[in-house]
Design a protein around this motif. Structure first.
Motif, PDB file in Angstrom:
ATOM      1  N   VAL A 150      48.989   7.027  47.906  1.00 26.69           N
ATOM      2  CA  VAL A 150      49.880   7.043  49.069  1.00 26.69           C
ATOM      3  C   VAL A 150      49.423   8.116  50.048  1.00 26.69           C
ATOM      4  O   VAL A 150      49.343   7.877  51.255  1.00 26.69           O
ATOM      5  CB  VAL A 150      51.344   7.279  48.622  1.00 26.69           C
ATOM      6  N   TYR A 151      49.107   9.306  49.515  1.00 33.27           N
ATOM      7  CA  TYR A 151      48.665  10.391  50.396  1.00 33.27           C
ATOM      8  C   TYR A 151      47.327  10.050  51.061  1.00 33.27           C
ATOM      9  O   TYR A 151      47.127  10.348  52.250  1.00 33.27           O
ATOM     10  CB  TYR A 151      48.555  11.709  49.628  1.00 33.27           C
ATOM     11  N   GLN A 152      46.426   9.430  50.333  1.00 31.49           N
ATOM     12  CA  GLN A 152      45.143   9.022  50.914  1.00 31.49           C
ATOM     13  C   GLN A 152      45.372   8.006  52.031  1.00 31.49           C
ATOM     14  O   GLN A 152      44.725   8.069  53.076  1.00 31.49           O
ATOM     15  CB  GLN A 152      44.218   8.421  49.834  1.00 31.49           C
ATOM     16  N   SER A 153      46.308   7.099  51.804  1.00 33.54           N
ATOM     17  CA  SER A 153      46.642   6.100  52.824  1.00 33.54           C
ATOM     18  C   SER A 153      47.216   6.776  54.062  1.00 33.54           C
ATOM     19  O   SER A 153      46.852   6.435  55.197  1.00 33.54           O
ATOM     20  CB  SER A 153      47.635   5.093  52.248  1.00 33.54           C
ATOM     21  N   LYS A 154      48.111   7.747  53.849  1.00 34.11           N
ATOM     22  CA  LYS A 154      48.687   8.470  54.990  1.00 34.11           C
ATOM     23  C   LYS A 154      47.621   9.252  55.743  1.00 34.11           C
ATOM     24  O   LYS A 154      47.623   9.296  56.978  1.00 34.11           O
ATOM     25  CB  LYS A 154      49.796   9.413  54.516  1.00 34.11           C
ATOM     26  N   ASN A 173      44.284   9.908  60.448  1.00 33.20           N
ATOM     27  CA  ASN A 173      42.941  10.003  61.048  1.00 33.20           C
ATOM     28  C   ASN A 173      42.720   8.888  62.058  1.00 33.20           C
ATOM     29  O   ASN A 173      42.128   9.112  63.129  1.00 33.20           O
ATOM     30  CB  ASN A 173      41.859   9.948  59.957  1.00 33.20           C
ATOM     31  N   THR A 174      43.194   7.688  61.722  1.00 33.62           N
ATOM     32  CA  THR A 174      43.073   6.567  62.649  1.00 33.62           C
ATOM     33  C   THR A 174      43.858   6.864  63.923  1.00 33.62           C
ATOM     34  O   THR A 174      43.372   6.632  65.053  1.00 33.62           O
ATOM     35  CB  THR A 174      43.584   5.268  61.998  1.00 33.62           C
ATOM     36  N   GLU A 175      45.075   7.389  63.769  1.00 28.94           N
ATOM     37  CA  GLU A 175      45.902   7.727  64.937  1.00 28.94           C
ATOM     38  C   GLU A 175      45.241   8.850  65.735  1.00 28.94           C
ATOM     39  O   GLU A 175      45.245   8.826  66.987  1.00 28.94           O
ATOM     40  CB  GLU A 175      47.301   8.138  64.492  1.00 28.94           C
ATOM     41  N   LEU A 176      44.657   9.832  65.049  1.00 28.77           N
ATOM     42  CA  LEU A 176      43.964  10.928  65.730  1.00 28.77           C
ATOM     43  C   LEU A 176      42.797  10.386  66.551  1.00 28.77           C
ATOM     44  O   LEU A 176      42.613  10.779  67.725  1.00 28.77           O
ATOM     45  CB  LEU A 176      43.471  11.960  64.706  1.00 28.77           C
ATOM     46  N   ASP A 177      42.026   9.484  65.975  1.00 24.06           N
ATOM     47  CA  ASP A 177      40.907   8.882  66.723  1.00 24.06           C
ATOM     48  C   ASP A 177      41.416   8.125  67.945  1.00 24.06           C
ATOM     49  O   ASP A 177      40.832   8.217  69.033  1.00 24.06           O
ATOM     50  CB  ASP A 177      40.106   7.935  65.813  1.00 24.06           C
ATOM     51  N   ARG A 178      42.512   7.379  67.774  1.00 23.70           N
ATOM     52  CA  ARG A 178      43.093   6.627  68.890  1.00 23.70           C
ATOM     53  C   ARG A 178      43.564   7.581  69.984  1.00 23.70           C
ATOM     54  O   ARG A 178      43.309   7.365  71.184  1.00 23.70           O
ATOM     55  CB  ARG A 178      44.259   5.766  68.401  1.00 23.70           C
ATOM     56  N   LEU A 179      44.236   8.669  69.564  1.00 23.02           N
ATOM     57  CA  LEU A 179      44.740   9.632  70.556  1.00 23.02           C
ATOM     58  C   LEU A 179      43.595  10.355  71.267  1.00 23.02           C
ATOM     59  O   LEU A 179      43.679  10.644  72.474  1.00 23.02           O
ATOM     60  CB  LEU A 179      45.676  10.637  69.884  1.00 23.02           C
ATOM     61  N   ALA A 205      50.572  10.529  34.690  1.00 24.35           N
ATOM     62  CA  ALA A 205      49.238  10.397  35.281  1.00 24.35           C
ATOM     63  C   ALA A 205      49.194   9.206  36.239  1.00 24.35           C
ATOM     64  O   ALA A 205      48.619   9.298  37.334  1.00 24.35           O
ATOM     65  CB  ALA A 205      48.189  10.244  34.185  1.00 24.35           C
ATOM     66  N   GLN A 206      49.808   8.104  35.861  1.00 30.58           N
ATOM     67  CA  GLN A 206      49.843   6.927  36.735  1.00 30.58           C
ATOM     68  C   GLN A 206      50.640   7.214  38.004  1.00 30.58           C
ATOM     69  O   GLN A 206      50.264   6.791  39.099  1.00 30.58           O
ATOM     70  CB  GLN A 206      50.435   5.731  35.990  1.00 30.58           C
ATOM     71  N   GLN A 207      51.764   7.938  37.843  1.00 34.40           N
ATOM     72  CA  GLN A 207      52.573   8.290  39.016  1.00 34.40           C
ATOM     73  C   GLN A 207      51.773   9.181  39.963  1.00 34.40           C
ATOM     74  O   GLN A 207      51.809   8.995  41.185  1.00 34.40           O
ATOM     75  CB  GLN A 207      53.852   9.008  38.584  1.00 34.40           C
ATOM     76  N   ARG A 208      51.067  10.142  39.408  1.00 30.64           N
ATOM     77  CA  ARG A 208      50.260  11.028  40.253  1.00 30.64           C
ATOM     78  C   ARG A 208      49.155  10.255  40.949  1.00 30.64           C
ATOM     79  O   ARG A 208      48.840  10.518  42.117  1.00 30.64           O
ATOM     80  CB  ARG A 208      49.678  12.174  39.423  1.00 30.64           C
ATOM     81  N   GLN A 209      48.566   9.321  40.237  1.00 27.97           N
ATOM     82  CA  GLN A 209      47.522   8.505  40.854  1.00 27.97           C
ATOM     83  C   GLN A 209      48.111   7.672  41.993  1.00 27.97           C
ATOM     84  O   GLN A 209      47.509   7.558  43.063  1.00 27.97           O
ATOM     85  CB  GLN A 209      46.878   7.602  39.810  1.00 27.97           C
ATOM     86  N   ALA A 210      49.311   7.117  41.779  1.00 27.15           N
ATOM     87  CA  ALA A 210      49.965   6.336  42.834  1.00 27.15           C
ATOM     88  C   ALA A 210      50.297   7.238  44.026  1.00 27.15           C
ATOM     89  O   ALA A 210      50.089   6.846  45.182  1.00 27.15           O
ATOM     90  CB  ALA A 210      51.233   5.684  42.291  1.00 27.15           C
ATOM     91  N   GLU A 211      50.808   8.451  43.756  1.00 29.55           N
ATOM     92  CA  GLU A 211      51.092   9.390  44.841  1.00 29.55           C
ATOM     93  C   GLU A 211      49.811   9.746  45.596  1.00 29.55           C
ATOM     94  O   GLU A 211      49.825   9.833  46.828  1.00 29.55           O
ATOM     95  CB  GLU A 211      51.726  10.671  44.284  1.00 29.55           C
TER      96      GLU A 211
END
Length: 131
Positions: free
Chosen positions: A91-95, A100-106, A82-88
């Protein structure tokens, strides 16, 4: 004559044997001995049953303890997963946030380039019209 023998401490039993002990007492003594032997046998059987019960309970308690430890181990593994999935997920939320930030910039850059293109096209059109 029987009374005279009894006074002397001698008794005659049912089969007319001469005894030093009163036949009633001898019979009661034999009955008591048999009851004591029976009690001793039952006590031995009880001891054996108690020992067998103790062995079974000990085995069951060991099995329960082993299963308890196994359950704790499984629970720890599930917590780790469960902790590993939460960490993953983090990570996915960060990506996703980065993308989204890169999309806005582009998008902003694209709009900027479209304005520049429009201005350049206007400059070219003005230049061609003036010539």
């Amino acid at each position: 004559m029987s009374e005279e023998l009894q006074k002397a401490g001698l008794y005659i039993d049912d089969i007319y044997r001469l005894r030093v002990q009163d036949p009633r007492i001898a019979t009661e003594t034999n009955e008591l001995r048999e009851e004591c032997l029976e009690y001793a046998n039952k006590l031995q059987e009880f001891k054996k049953l108690a020992a067998d019960f103790h062995k079974i309970v000990s085995k069951i308690s060991k099995d329960v303890e082993r299963e308890k430890l196994r359950a704790i181990g499984t629970q720890n593994i599930l917590k780790t997963i469960a902790q590993q999935r939460q960490a993953e997920q983090q990570v996915y939320q960060s990506k996703i946030h980065e993308k989204n930030t890169e999309l806005d910039r582009l998008k902003s850059e694209y709009q900027y380039l479209q304005r520049i293109e429009a201005e350049q096209q206007e400059t070219i059109n003005n230049f061609l019209l003036n010539q």
